[in-house]
Structures are given as structure tokens and as C-alpha cells.
Design a protein around this motif. Structure first.
Motif, PDB file in Angstrom:
ATOM      1  N   PRO A  11      44.864  53.843  23.024  1.00 41.91           N
ATOM      2  CA  PRO A  11      46.190  53.578  22.286  1.00 41.91           C
ATOM      3  C   PRO A  11      45.903  53.412  20.717  1.00 41.91           C
ATOM      4  O   PRO A  11      44.988  52.747  20.341  1.00 41.91           O
ATOM      5  N   TYR A  12      46.888  53.400  19.841  1.00 35.78           N
ATOM      6  CA  TYR A  12      46.753  53.252  18.411  1.00 35.78           C
ATOM      7  C   TYR A  12      46.543  51.791  18.209  1.00 35.78           C
ATOM      8  O   TYR A  12      45.590  51.539  17.278  1.00 35.78           O
ATOM      9  N   GLU A  13      46.929  50.920  19.098  1.00 38.53           N
ATOM     10  CA  GLU A  13      46.777  49.491  18.842  1.00 38.53           C
ATOM     11  C   GLU A  13      45.341  48.848  19.111  1.00 38.53           C
ATOM     12  O   GLU A  13      45.039  47.779  18.809  1.00 38.53           O
ATOM     13  N   ASN A  14      44.893  49.837  20.021  1.00 37.09           N
ATOM     14  CA  ASN A  14      43.324  49.578  20.346  1.00 37.09           C
ATOM     15  C   ASN A  14      42.222  49.949  19.252  1.00 37.09           C
ATOM     16  O   ASN A  14      40.978  49.767  19.524  1.00 37.09           O
ATOM     17  N   ASN A  53      29.009  54.681  20.192  1.00 36.83           N
ATOM     18  CA  ASN A  53      29.765  53.854  20.909  1.00 36.83           C
ATOM     19  C   ASN A  53      30.741  53.346  20.289  1.00 36.83           C
ATOM     20  O   ASN A  53      30.910  53.083  19.112  1.00 36.83           O
ATOM     21  N   GLY A  54      32.270  53.700  21.030  1.00 38.27           N
ATOM     22  CA  GLY A  54      33.356  53.009  20.452  1.00 38.27           C
ATOM     23  C   GLY A  54      34.251  53.978  19.653  1.00 38.27           C
ATOM     24  O   GLY A  54      35.400  53.723  19.400  1.00 38.27           O
ATOM     25  N   LEU A  55      33.651  55.305  19.286  1.00 36.66           N
ATOM     26  CA  LEU A  55      34.479  56.064  18.734  1.00 36.66           C
ATOM     27  C   LEU A  55      35.589  56.565  19.632  1.00 36.66           C
ATOM     28  O   LEU A  55      35.193  57.238  20.812  1.00 36.66           O
ATOM     29  N   ALA A  56      36.838  56.497  19.477  1.00 39.44           N
ATOM     30  CA  ALA A  56      38.041  56.781  20.370  1.00 39.44           C
ATOM     31  C   ALA A  56      38.682  58.111  20.082  1.00 39.44           C
ATOM     32  O   ALA A  56      38.562  58.466  19.024  1.00 39.44           O
ATOM     33  N   THR A  65      45.416  65.032  19.275  1.00 37.70           N
ATOM     34  CA  THR A  65      46.079  63.946  18.744  1.00 37.70           C
ATOM     35  C   THR A  65      46.150  63.906  17.277  1.00 37.70           C
ATOM     36  O   THR A  65      45.310  64.360  16.571  1.00 37.70           O
ATOM     37  N   PRO A  66      47.112  63.352  16.690  1.00 37.56           N
ATOM     38  CA  PRO A  66      47.200  62.841  15.312  1.00 37.56           C
ATOM     39  C   PRO A  66      46.044  62.463  14.678  1.00 37.56           C
ATOM     40  O   PRO A  66      45.512  61.641  15.388  1.00 37.56           O
ATOM     41  N   PRO A  67      45.531  62.438  13.451  1.00 34.50           N
ATOM     42  CA  PRO A  67      44.461  61.867  12.899  1.00 34.50           C
ATOM     43  C   PRO A  67      44.474  60.544  12.785  1.00 34.50           C
ATOM     44  O   PRO A  67      43.419  59.905  12.828  1.00 34.50           O
ATOM     45  N   GLU A  68      45.842  59.895  12.619  1.00 34.14           N
ATOM     46  CA  GLU A  68      45.571  58.441  12.638  1.00 34.14           C
ATOM     47  C   GLU A  68      45.236  57.658  14.198  1.00 34.14           C
ATOM     48  O   GLU A  68      45.098  56.449  14.009  1.00 34.14           O
ATOM     49  N   ASN A  69      45.230  58.379  15.097  1.00 36.83           N
ATOM     50  CA  ASN A  69      44.840  57.819  16.216  1.00 36.83           C
ATOM     51  C   ASN A  69      43.155  58.223  16.546  1.00 36.83           C
ATOM     52  O   ASN A  69      42.692  57.812  17.598  1.00 36.83           O
TER      53      ASN A  69
END
Length: 566
Positions: free
Chosen positions: A55-58, A542-545, A555-559
Motif C-alpha cells: 500500500p501507499y503508506e508502506n 530489494n524493496g522496490l514495491a 497502478t498509478p505512478p505514485e504507488n
């Protein structure tokens, strides 16, 4: 070859898009080493997440993401027929993106653009009312309102020959786009039932681009960021050196982008793999076992694997002298072993797939049928008989001749990866077996658009990437006689009525049956041959969401960004 423009997009051979459709368009067949147990299939991987959904918050604030594209396509307007999948990957980072999809193919309406979407049936016609966020505004200050929907429809419904749209499917069945309760509401009415309306208007066209000259030519090497909108805008565009950089958009009213910058660099696949190994790229699609071996074990990275929306295909140019004879085209297709083509893609990747028999639907989708095998079977002996009947006799060197002319044509191969070269070489050997000389012309990946849009080939291998779960909705884009997507030039006008009748039917089951009939008729013109639905394998830091292999996921680019630690 995906896609966020309510249509199908062309990609270079052996290329498939990252599942976000927003991160990178270059991808290919990669996967796990061959000793990891029973081979994977699209079905076995369907429910396995391989894109680090977060999610965006993560996501943490800041950072950069850099990936590669085979080319920065000259045509940057994704609504125009010369666009490619690479045009779309760039477009989605700085233009309105109204609809995305979950991995299972469920539509998600972006609340930063749409506050409500209502579908109803009125007098037997599908009507959709889009209520637009009152904050939505293009970067030049123009409100995003119902006229943007109207512009998209007018340029893409096929009624005005001044426009050269990427596809008319769906838009040609709209009878009106009108103002609703105010300017911020668009009411779209179809002629009859439209089962796949969620695939339309996923992005919009600025009304200033409705002028036909601007629509067709105004975006060529000119991205027009002032006509865009979204969390990012263009910081720097350098077509000469093959790079485009995005930064946060100060005029954006919605959720801010997490990244400081996002960069695409133009690279062939071999260079891209090397750049990833050197730390220059944050993710790369791997094409075949050799590239997989190169990226496996790179520190602080992981391999993500899953099904893609890409189908590879051969296209025969029926307007070239040798291939203008349908009997010759039929023999060419009969001489090609598609199972061997699949083996070139999947060798050493612990993955298997039957040859693809449709361009309408993916092999793992409901309604899929193998329509190609109803028309063409791999049969070199039948190919020889067909060529004999067409008057082509075997010469002293094994190549056939007729009236002093050799049975010889050119195959164009783009890019430098091993799989593309294996497909080209293997196809040449198969055709030589029946007396056809296929010469291979090697060109850089950056020539992809020029080769395709200019039809500068006799035979070409590329990928078609679907934009959404509604492949059946775009059957006319594939097979109608005025198609600007399939560049064979042999789609028969006699099939147009049958093809156009598919989407007018009221139930999916009826459309599936009629589409199978229509596609079978289209294949009988011997212009295209689907080969295989690719697997996507990506080496990712690693870590790219929210990037990787996720079937229909977008998904939109902000995510897009980096997952928070801990």
C-alpha cells in the motif's frame, strides 16, 4: 509488447512489460534455473504474487528508480496509431491515469480523477456516467472535464479520416459523449450493450490535441508536459541520448509521488542487463537463461517471475512481392514449428507453455480457444506441396525458383539478445527445409518503431501486449481490414462485418463463440502467426514495491517506490 490505453500495443520481439505497466516495457522470457522441480506454467503462477504489492503508506518518501526501455518511441501520443508499448510506458508517468487493474483484472477507478462512475442500461444501451474530481486540472490550467472524454472519443471513433487512431474498438460503438449535470460530469452512451466499457477512457486526451495535425504529428519527439497531469511531470527529455527523467509535479492535487525522480534510459537488452549488474538500473527484464544466470546472485536483488499479457507473433508483409501470394504465406506458416520457437524462449527457465492459438485472449483466460490450429498445422511436407502447386520448383541449391525468381525474402530482427537471434536463425533453418531462403537483417532495438510503422520488412517477429483483461473488445484492432496494428496488409474486408459483430452480442459466451469464428476466418488470410504467451522474469533491487510480474496488475505512478524498512 501492455498496456494502459484500452487497446493492444506492439513490442519488439521477446519483450514483455513489467506488471505495473508503469515501470519498464522491456522484459522477456526469464525464470528459474531448470533444476527447481516441475516446470511452472501461467496457471501455476497465476495466484503467486511476484511484484511486492505494498500500500501507499508502506512506501518511504524519496529515492529514485531507473530502468531501461528498448527505445524512446518517437510517437509519444498513445492515442495515435504509430505509438508502441514504449510510448505508453512513458505517457503513463505524466498524463492522467483514470483506471488501473488488480492482478485478477478487476478495475480500480482513481479517486484523484474520478469521484464516481455509474453504469446503467437505458433503452437497451449501456450508459456510463463519469463524475470528475473538481480539483482535476491539466498542467496548463485547463480543467479536466467532459470535453477531455469527448476529445478521446472523437479522435478514436473512426468517423473522421483525418485522425489516425491507435484503435477504434469500443469508441466506434459510442453514440454520444455529453455534458452531465455540470462540466465535471461526462455521460457516455453506447449503441447497445458494451460488456467491456471499463477498458475505455483509462486515460484522456487534452482538448488542445484534438486538432488532427496535432493529434497525428504534434507529439512526435515532443511530449507536451503542459498537457499532462499527475503526480509527476517531465524534468528532462533527451531523445538524442535516449533518456527521460520525471520529477514530482508541483501542480498535482492528489497523493504525491513517493519518488524524487524516475528515469527511463534507452538500451538494448544486453546493455540493460550489464547496467543492472553495475548498479545503474534498479530493475531489468531478463531474456533467457544466459541473462538469468548473469543477474542471479547479484547482491541485494531478487528474481520475480510470473505470467505476462504478451503474445509473440510472426507478421508476414503481404504487400511485398514474394509474400503477396497467399499460397506462399500459407506454406511459410506451415513450415514453422511453434513448439521449437517456444523452446527457444523457455529453455533453461523451468517454464512451459503450449503454442498460443489466439491473439484475442490469453491462454489462461476464460473463453480462450486455439483458433490458429484450425487453420494451420506444422507440416513441412504440406508446405512443400503447397509451393509445388504454386509453381515454385526446387533449384540446384535447394532454394525454389519460379519464372527466374528465387523464393527469397528478408526477416528483420531487432535487438541483440540471444533469444531473438535464436528465433531468427531457427526460423531461417525451418524455411530452408522447404526451399525458402530467408535472409536476416539485424537492426538495433531503437529502430523498432521505424521498422513497424514503415512496414520495412517482409517478415517480422514481435510481441502484442494487452492493455487490460478485455482482449476480446479489441478484435477489430487486430483483424479489421483497416487495422493499423497488424501490418500484414492482408486483412480481408469480407471479414469486417463478422469481426464487428462480436462486440454487439449481449453475453460473454456469445462473444467468445463469435470471436472464435471471426479469428479463424482472419487467420485464413495467412498474415500472422501467434507463437507463445511469454513468462516474465525480472531482476529487481530489494524493496522496490509494486513492480514485477503481476498478470493484469497496474497502478498509478505514485504507488511505485521503495518499501519502508522494518
Amino acid at each position: 509488447m501492455i498496456s494502459m490505453n484500452a487497446m493492444i500495443s506492439m513490442k519488439r520481439t521477446a519483450a514483455a512489460g513489467l506488471a505495473t505497466a508503469l515501470l519498464v516495457a522491456l522484459a522477456a522470457c526469464g525464470g528459474s534455473p531448470a533444476n527447481e522441480g516441475p516446470p511452472d506454467t501461467a496457471e501455476s503462477l497465476a495466484d503467486k504474487s511476484s511484484f511486492n504489492p505494498q500500500p501507499y503508506e508502506n512506501l518511504r518518501d524519496g529515492g529514485t528508480v531507473t530502468t531501461s526501455l528498448p527505445e524512446l518511441s518517437p510517437q509519444m501520443n498513445v492515442w495515435q496509431n504509430d505509438r508502441t508499448a514504449y510510448s505508453r510506458n512513458v505517457w503513463n508517468w505524466y498524463n492522467p491515469l483514470l483506471i488501473t487493474f488488480t492482478a485478477d483484472g478487476d478495475p480500480v477507478f482513481n479517486p484523484d480523477y474520478l469521484t464516481d462512475v455509474e453504469q446503467e442500461t437505458v433503452d437497451g444501451n449501456t450508459r456510463v456516467t463519469y463524475t470528475i474530481n473538481p480539483k482535476a486540472t491539466y498542467n496548463d490550467g485547463t480543467p479536466i472535464d467532459w470535453t477531455s472524454f469527448e476529445a478521446a472519443w472523437k479522435s478514436s471513433n473512426g468517423k473522421d479520416p483525418a485522425y489516425l487512431p491507435a484503435g477504434t474498438d469500443g469508441y466506434d460503438r459510442i453514440t454520444s459523449v455529453t455534458r452531465g449535470t455540470d462540466d465535471r460530469q461526462a455521460v457516455v452512451t453506447f449503441d447497445g450493450i458494451n460488456l467491456w466499457w471499463q477498458g475505455l477512457f483509462d486515460n484522456l486526451l487534452h482538448p488542445q490535441a484534438l486538432d488532427p495535425t496535432v493529434f497525428n504529428q504534434g507529439y512526435v519527439n515532443t511530449p507536451h508536459p503542459e498537457w499532462g497531469a499527475g503526480p509527476y511531470t517531465i524534468q528532462n527529455y533527451d531523445p538524442q541520448n535516449g533518456s527521460i527523467v520525471f520529477e514530482r509535479n508541483p501542480k498535482w492535487w492528489g497523493k504525491p509521488g513517493k519518488l524524487d525522480t524516475r528515469t527511463f534510459l534507452q538500451m538494448d537488452s544486453v546493455a540493460a542487463v550489464n547496467a543492472f549488474r553495475n548498479g545503474q538500473l534498479d530493475a531489468v527484464a531478463v531474456n533467457g537463461k544466459d541473462q538469468l544466470a548473469q543477474v542471479t546472485g547479484v547482491p541485494d536483488t531478487e528474481i520475480r517471475k510470473g505470467p505476462t499479457l504478451q503474445l509473440d507473433l510472426f507478421t508476414l508483409n503481404g504487400q511485398s512481392p514474394i509474400l503477396s501470394d497467399p499460397q506462399v504465406r500459407k506454406a511459410v506458416l506451415e513450415a514453422i514449428d511453434r513448439r521449437q520457437i517456444a523452446e527457444y524462449h523457455f529453455q533453461g527457465l523451468n517454464y512451459t507453455a503450449d503454442p498460443a492459438g489466439s491473439l484475442n485472449l490469453l491462454p489462461f483466460q476464460k473463453g480462450y480457444t486455439d483458433n490458429f490450429s484450425k487453420v494451420i498445422q506444422y507440416d513441412p511436407e504440406q508446405a512443400k506441396r503447397d509451393l509445388d502447386a504454386a509453381g515454385w520448383t526446387v533449384g540446384t541449391d535447394g532454394i525454389r525458383e519460379k519464372n527466374g525468381q528465387r523464393l527469397q525474402f528478408t526477416y528483420v530482427n531487432t535487438g541483440d539478445d540471444a533469444i531473438g537471434k535464436a528465433v531468427a536463425g531457427g526460423t531461417a533453418a525451418m524455411l530452408k527445409n522447404v526451399g525458402i531462403q530467408m535472409d536476416i537483417r539485424q537492426v538495433p532495438t531503437s529502430d523498432f518503431s521505424k521498422i513497424v510503422t514503415g512496414r520495412q520488412f517482409d517478415m517480422f517477429y514481435s510481441g502484442a501486449s494487452q492493455s487490460d483483461p478485455f482482449g476480446l473488445a479489441y478484435i477489430c484492432q487486430l483483424y479489421c481490414s483497416d487495422s493499423q496494428f497488424i501490418r500484414s496488409g492482408v486483412n480481408d474486408p469480407k471479414n469486417d462485418a463478422l469481426i464487428r459483430s462480436v462486440n454487439a452480442l449481449p453475453t460473454p459466451e456469445e462473444q467468445y463463440a463469435k470471436a472464435a469464428e471471426a479469428e479463424t476466418a482472419a487467420f485464413a488470410t495467412y498474415g500472422v502467426m501467434p507463437t507463445v504467451n511469454l513468462v516474465g522474469i525480472y531482476a529487481v533491487k530489494n524493496g522496490l514495491a509494486n513492480s514485477g510480474a503481476g498478470r493484469f496488475f497496474s497502478t498509478p505512478p505514485e504507488n511505485i517506490g521503495w518499501q519502508k524498512q522494518g
